[in-house]
Design a protein around this motif. Structure first.
Motif, mmCIF file in Angstrom:
data_model
loop_
_atom_site.group_PDB
_atom_site.id
_atom_site.type_symbol
_atom_site.label_atom_id
_atom_site.label_comp_id
_atom_site.label_asym_id
_atom_site.label_seq_id
_atom_site.Cartn_x
_atom_site.Cartn_y
_atom_site.Cartn_z
ATOM 1 N N LEU A 181 0.796 -1.162 0.140
ATOM 2 C CA LEU A 181 -0.011 0.038 -0.012
ATOM 3 C C LEU A 181 0.791 1.337 -0.210
ATOM 4 N N ASP A 182 1.986 1.217 0.598
ATOM 5 C CA ASP A 182 2.832 2.227 0.626
ATOM 6 C C ASP A 182 4.136 2.154 1.026
ATOM 7 N N LYS A 203 7.862 4.136 2.492
ATOM 8 C CA LYS A 203 7.990 5.320 3.334
ATOM 9 C C LYS A 203 9.302 4.932 4.032
ATOM 10 N N TRP A 243 -1.788 -0.102 -12.105
ATOM 11 C CA TRP A 243 -1.182 1.406 -11.570
ATOM 12 C C TRP A 243 -2.302 2.184 -12.139
ATOM 13 N N TYR A 284 -3.119 5.562 -10.900
ATOM 14 C CA TYR A 284 -3.225 6.788 -10.332
ATOM 15 C C TYR A 284 -2.338 7.632 -11.432
ATOM 16 N N ARG A 309 4.484 5.912 -9.570
ATOM 17 C CA ARG A 309 4.655 4.786 -8.255
ATOM 18 C C ARG A 309 5.913 4.967 -7.454
ATOM 19 N N THR A 310 5.912 5.099 -6.233
ATOM 20 C CA THR A 310 6.750 5.039 -5.217
ATOM 21 C C THR A 310 7.684 3.688 -5.426
ATOM 22 N N GLN A 321 -0.941 -3.004 8.972
ATOM 23 C CA GLN A 321 -1.825 -1.618 8.980
ATOM 24 C C GLN A 321 -2.004 -1.674 10.616
ATOM 25 N N VAL A 361 4.974 0.384 -5.034
ATOM 26 C CA VAL A 361 3.877 0.292 -4.250
ATOM 27 C C VAL A 361 2.853 -0.353 -5.636
#
Length: 401
Positions: free
Chosen positions: A284-285, A287, A324, A326, A330-331, A343, A362
């Motif tokens: 999902l992410d 970071k 994808w 978006y 993509r990160t 989560q 991601v």
């Protein structure tokens, strides 16, 4: 694993929600367990300890290949009886209630593993109440020493079994009671042993102990239950327990002397089902915090508690996906250590720590291997009320969802 990957990619492409599922390769499971059961010496019988994974699809898949099932609660007895009315059941575990003992009698459990002198007396009282004689094994907490393993249930103070010093008293009591029939002894002394030679030595030690009691009390007994305890090497998936060496050593051991019992039982759990299961979740992410990179997946230890419970980094592979939707880039993580987390609102929700990953984006999929045992079964599913993962059963004949 190719069928599993194919299913993941196809399903993720058409799904509107982040991918999160347990997948089980039933063909691999059947082949693995069948080969283990068939290769054992004639005096040995293989049972499946369903605490490792008690999903009905798993039990039905294993039913033709194992001698029976080992359970640790009346609920597990009911699960087994839901897939077979007559398959043999071994019932173990400390602190059995009257309801469980009477339920075991009604459900025609083959052997009850008695954990204490008090439990022995209660089984006798309840058996006589129902007008039956209950076949039992005495579970013994031996003094050892034992091979090193991840968990130890004997050779030290634990809640499991009858202290070795009390066994003569327990034998005399069992022989005097009308409601029970002593059929042998149960030893489950350790868990996750990876050394095949040491496991043969462990069985030899059990046989020596039982032979001493058999001669001392002139026992006519049928079973030595050597427990499970055969492990899975999560640190190196290519270096697993050497089953052929174990069978070769076991055969030589059983051929070398007269057995004090008719059958040696094994009640394996993790070793039978782990390799056939996968826990799969979408990233999902990605970071960074304080110089450390995290991949956050759809899921976490509330669905796959094994890594947290055993405090290890669970092995995984990355399945790249091209979906994808978006308008931004993509990160991406490249060529460095990465920690995989879930989560949950706790820093303990970690499935793998500081693992080198060549590339991850991601939306890619992380596939945890050897997740078919003590994964979903031991997890705190409803913490934070996240959705449950899908449970998918893959086999040549098709997909069972």
């Amino acid at each position: 694993m190719s069928r599993v990957i194919e299913y993941i990619k196809r399903t993720q492409q058409s799904s509107a929600k982040p991918f999160c599922a347990y997948l089980y390769d039933l063909d691999h499971l059947r082949s693995h367990v069948a080969s283990r059961a068939e290769s054992l010496p004639a005096a040995c019988q293989l049972f499946y300890a369903i605490k490792a994974n008690s999903e009905p699809q798993i039990l039905r898949a294993l039913l033709p290949y194992v001698r029976g099932f080992e359970v640790a609660s009346l609920g597990e007895v009911d699960k087994v009886r839901a897939v077979s009315a007559d398959v043999p059941i071994l019932f173990g575990g400390p602190g059995k209630t009257n309801e469980e003992i009477e339920g075991a009698i009604r459900q025609r459990v083959s052997l009850i593993h008695v954990e204490s002198l008090n439990e022995l007396r209660r089984v006798d009282v309840l058996a006589r109440k129902h007008g039956v004689t209950v076949p039992i094994l005495l579970r013994v907490n031996l003094r050892g020493p034992f091979p090193s393993a991840t968990l130890a249930m004997a050779g030290r103070p634990t809640q499991f079994g009858i202290d070795e010093s009390l066994v003569p008293e327990a034998i005399r009591l069992a022989l005097a009671l009308e409601g029970v029939k002593l059929q042998g002894f149960h030893f489950h002394s350790l868990s996750n042993n990876l050394d095949a030679g040491k496991h043969v030595e462990l069985v030899a030690y059990y046989l020596q102990i039982v032979a001493k009691w058999q001669a001392l009390f002139d026992l006519d007994i049928s079973y030595l239950n050597a427990g499970g305890g055969i492990g899975v090497n999560y640190a190196d998936l290519q270096q697993q327990f050497d089953w052929p060496a174990f069978v070769q050593g076991l055969s030589a051991l059983l051929d070398s002397a007269a057995l004090p019992v008719r059958h040696v039982l094994f009640e394996c759990g993790r070793y039978l089902t782990a390799a056939s299961g996968y826990y799969v979740a979408e990233v999902l992410d990605i970071k960074q915090n304080h110089g450390k990179t995290y991949a956050i997946i759809r899921g976490g230890t509330h669905q796959f508690r094994l890594p947290s419970s055993w405090q290890h980094s669970h092995p995984f592979t990355v399945i790249p996906t091209e979906k994808w939707e978006y308008p931004y880039e993509r990160t991406r993580h490249e060529n460095g250590p990465l920690t995989v987390v879930g989560q949950l609102c706790t820093p303990k929700d970690v499935l793998a720590s500081d693992v080198f990953v060549p590339s991850l984006r991601v939306g890619d999929i992380i596939c945890f291997q050897y997740a078919g045992a003590y994964g979903w079964a031991i997890s705190h599913h409803d913490f934070l009320s996240h959705p449950h993962p899908d449970h998918i059963y893959v086999e040549q004949a098709g997909i069972l969802a």
